[in-house]
Design a protein around this motif. Sequence first.
Motif, PDB file in Angstrom:
ATOM      1  N   ASN A  34       0.827  -1.200   0.000  1.00 14.87           N
ATOM      2  CA  ASN A  34       0.000   0.000   0.000  1.00 14.87           C
ATOM      3  C   ASN A  34       0.862   1.252   0.000  1.00 14.87           C
ATOM      4  OD1 ASN A  34      -2.293   1.702   0.352  1.00 14.87           O
ATOM      5  ND2 ASN A  34      -1.782   1.831   2.519  1.00 14.87           N
ATOM      6  N   ASP A  35       0.562   2.175  -0.927  1.00 15.41           N
ATOM      7  CA  ASP A  35       1.322   3.428  -1.005  1.00 15.41           C
ATOM      8  C   ASP A  35       0.455   4.639  -0.690  1.00 15.41           C
ATOM      9  OD1 ASP A  35      -0.293   3.416  -3.182  1.00 15.41           O
ATOM     10  OD2 ASP A  35       1.274   3.794  -4.671  1.00 15.41           O
ATOM     11  N   ASP A  36      -0.701   4.389  -0.097  1.00 11.26           N
ATOM     12  CA  ASP A  36      -1.633   5.471   0.215  1.00 11.26           C
ATOM     13  C   ASP A  36      -1.524   5.824   1.690  1.00 11.26           C
ATOM     14  OD1 ASP A  36      -3.657   7.263   0.502  1.00 11.26           O
ATOM     15  OD2 ASP A  36      -5.222   5.992  -0.338  1.00 11.26           O
ATOM     16  N   SER A  37      -0.740   6.838   2.020  1.00 14.03           N
ATOM     17  CA  SER A  37      -0.514   7.202   3.421  1.00 14.03           C
ATOM     18  C   SER A  37      -1.753   7.805   4.066  1.00 14.03           C
ATOM     19  CB  SER A  37       0.639   8.215   3.514  1.00 14.03           C
ATOM     20  OG  SER A  37       0.346   9.372   2.742  1.00 14.03           O
ATOM     21  N   GLU A  38      -2.737   8.168   3.229  1.00 14.12           N
ATOM     22  CA  GLU A  38      -3.949   8.786   3.771  1.00 14.12           C
ATOM     23  C   GLU A  38      -4.827   7.775   4.495  1.00 14.12           C
ATOM     24  OE1 GLU A  38      -8.145  10.630   2.070  1.00 14.12           O
ATOM     25  OE2 GLU A  38      -6.562  10.046   0.704  1.00 14.12           O
ATOM     26  N   VAL A  39      -4.792   6.513   4.071  1.00  9.67           N
ATOM     27  CA  VAL A  39      -5.700   5.519   4.601  1.00  9.67           C
ATOM     28  C   VAL A  39      -5.258   5.059   5.977  1.00  9.67           C
ATOM     29  CG1 VAL A  39      -6.744   3.269   4.232  1.00  9.67           C
ATOM     30  CG2 VAL A  39      -6.277   4.752   2.278  1.00  9.67           C
ATOM     31  N   ASP A  40      -6.183   5.052   6.891  1.00 10.18           N
ATOM     32  CA  ASP A  40      -5.911   4.584   8.250  1.00 10.18           C
ATOM     33  C   ASP A  40      -6.728   3.326   8.471  1.00 10.18           C
ATOM     34  OD1 ASP A  40      -6.555   5.885  11.601  1.00 10.18           O
ATOM     35  OD2 ASP A  40      -5.342   4.219  10.893  1.00 10.18           O
ATOM     36  N   TYR A  41      -6.074   2.172   8.423  1.00 10.57           N
ATOM     37  CA  TYR A  41      -6.801   0.927   8.582  1.00 10.57           C
ATOM     38  C   TYR A  41      -6.982   0.603  10.062  1.00 10.57           C
ATOM     39  CZ  TYR A  41      -6.188   0.112   3.616  1.00 10.57           C
ATOM     40  OH  TYR A  41      -6.232   0.224   2.256  1.00 10.57           O
ATOM     41  N   GLU A  42      -7.714   1.456  10.755  1.00  8.18           N
ATOM     42  CA  GLU A  42      -7.968   1.223  12.167  1.00  8.18           C
ATOM     43  C   GLU A  42      -8.924   0.044  12.322  1.00  8.18           C
ATOM     44  OE1 GLU A  42     -10.223   4.393  13.973  1.00  8.18           O
ATOM     45  OE2 GLU A  42     -10.919   5.041  12.014  1.00  8.18           O
ATOM     46  N   PRO A  43      -8.844  -0.658  13.452  1.00  8.18           N
ATOM     47  CA  PRO A  43      -9.750  -1.795  13.657  1.00  8.18           C
ATOM     48  C   PRO A  43     -11.209  -1.357  13.526  1.00  8.18           C
ATOM     49  CG  PRO A  43      -8.055  -1.740  15.346  1.00  8.18           C
ATOM     50  CD  PRO A  43      -7.940  -0.456  14.562  1.00  8.18           C
ATOM     51  N   LEU A  44     -12.022  -2.210  12.919  1.00  6.12           N
ATOM     52  CA  LEU A  44     -13.427  -1.846  12.691  1.00  6.12           C
ATOM     53  C   LEU A  44     -14.135  -1.541  14.005  1.00  6.12           C
ATOM     54  CD1 LEU A  44     -14.477  -4.386   9.923  1.00  6.12           C
ATOM     55  CD2 LEU A  44     -13.593  -2.060   9.688  1.00  6.12           C
ATOM     56  N   SER A  45     -13.723  -2.179  15.098  1.00  6.68           N
ATOM     57  CA  SER A  45     -14.382  -1.953  16.382  1.00  6.68           C
ATOM     58  C   SER A  45     -14.195  -0.525  16.873  1.00  6.68           C
ATOM     59  CB  SER A  45     -13.826  -2.926  17.434  1.00  6.68           C
ATOM     60  OG  SER A  45     -12.433  -2.718  17.602  1.00  6.68           O
ATOM     61  N   ARG A  46     -13.199   0.180  16.358  1.00  4.86           N
ATOM     62  CA  ARG A  46     -12.937   1.546  16.791  1.00  4.86           C
ATOM     63  C   ARG A  46     -13.534   2.577  15.839  1.00  4.86           C
ATOM     64  NH1 ARG A  46      -6.750   2.016  17.059  1.00  4.86           N
ATOM     65  NH2 ARG A  46      -7.341   4.196  17.290  1.00  4.86           N
ATOM     66  N   LYS A  47     -14.116   2.111  14.757  1.00  5.06           N
ATOM     67  CA  LYS A  47     -14.662   3.047  13.777  1.00  5.06           C
ATOM     68  C   LYS A  47     -16.002   3.606  14.232  1.00  5.06           C
ATOM     69  CE  LYS A  47     -12.737   2.019   9.258  1.00  5.06           C
ATOM     70  NZ  LYS A  47     -13.075   1.667   7.881  1.00  5.06           N
ATOM     71  N   PHE A  48     -16.255   4.848  13.874  1.00  4.35           N
ATOM     72  CA  PHE A  48     -17.562   5.447  14.100  1.00  4.35           C
ATOM     73  C   PHE A  48     -18.387   5.291  12.827  1.00  4.35           C
ATOM     74  CE2 PHE A  48     -14.782   7.455  17.147  1.00  4.35           C
ATOM     75  CZ  PHE A  48     -15.573   7.572  18.283  1.00  4.35           C
ATOM     76  N   SER A  49     -19.689   5.129  13.004  1.00  5.90           N
ATOM     77  CA  SER A  49     -20.545   4.927  11.842  1.00  5.90           C
ATOM     78  C   SER A  49     -20.601   6.180  10.974  1.00  5.90           C
ATOM     79  CB  SER A  49     -21.964   4.564  12.302  1.00  5.90           C
ATOM     80  OG  SER A  49     -22.493   5.613  13.106  1.00  5.90           O
ATOM     81  N   ILE A  50     -20.953   5.967   9.709  1.00  7.69           N
ATOM     82  CA  ILE A  50     -21.064   7.068   8.752  1.00  7.69           C
ATOM     83  C   ILE A  50     -22.350   7.847   9.026  1.00  7.69           C
ATOM     84  CG2 ILE A  50     -21.352   7.653   6.315  1.00  7.69           C
ATOM     85  CD1 ILE A  50     -19.753   5.144   5.659  1.00  7.69           C
TER      86      ILE A  50
END
Length: 205
Positions: A34-50
């Motif tokens: 992956n060369d996209d430094s913008e993406v933060d693959y944080e664990p799904l359990s820590r994500k807030f809903s859209i």
Amino acid sequence: MMQEQESAKSDEDAATEYEKEKEELRLSLKIIPNDDSEVDYEPLSRKFSIVSWEYQLLGKMEAKDMEVYKLTRADGSSSYHGDIQAFLRRLDKQELKEMFQDHPLERHDLFLWGDLRMISDPDEKDELWMNQLDWKLLRCKLYENCGVHTLFMDGTTMKINMLVEKKYPLIKELLEKMLNLQLEAEEESTMAFELIKFIKSLLVE
């Protein structure tokens, strides 16, 4: 005892066959970190809903409209993305499905909705699919996080986004090019191998 030996031999044969299949599939796979430094693959359990998503025009820049895709989450954070690929990479597969639920469409949001509809409900009679012989395919990349693979064209800004598990009206000449160019992925995975197998199966239909 005999049954256990036969079962063990059967399992061993199946494992050997699976390894042979993966070796063949690897010929159509290219691993690119992956060369996209913008993406933060944080664990799904820590994500807030859209909470909301929208398409915005930020005015003219070098005589061109500056277009961005905005994504807002329940914690109040917003992210802006310059193209649909960067936008999709911020989503996981479940979130992408939720994008197609009822959403109030206003002004420029219709452009984003059009991009998403092309992914979810392709029409083989659409002019886009009718002109595949003119496409100059440059590369094909898998974005496993959201379950999307993208076709990039040479000499044009056109990109075709497709769900991994969905069948699209692709002609055999293009499917062969996709295999010859190899699928780009961040790592070997079940999804990458299954997508390559799916493409191969479409060629023999």
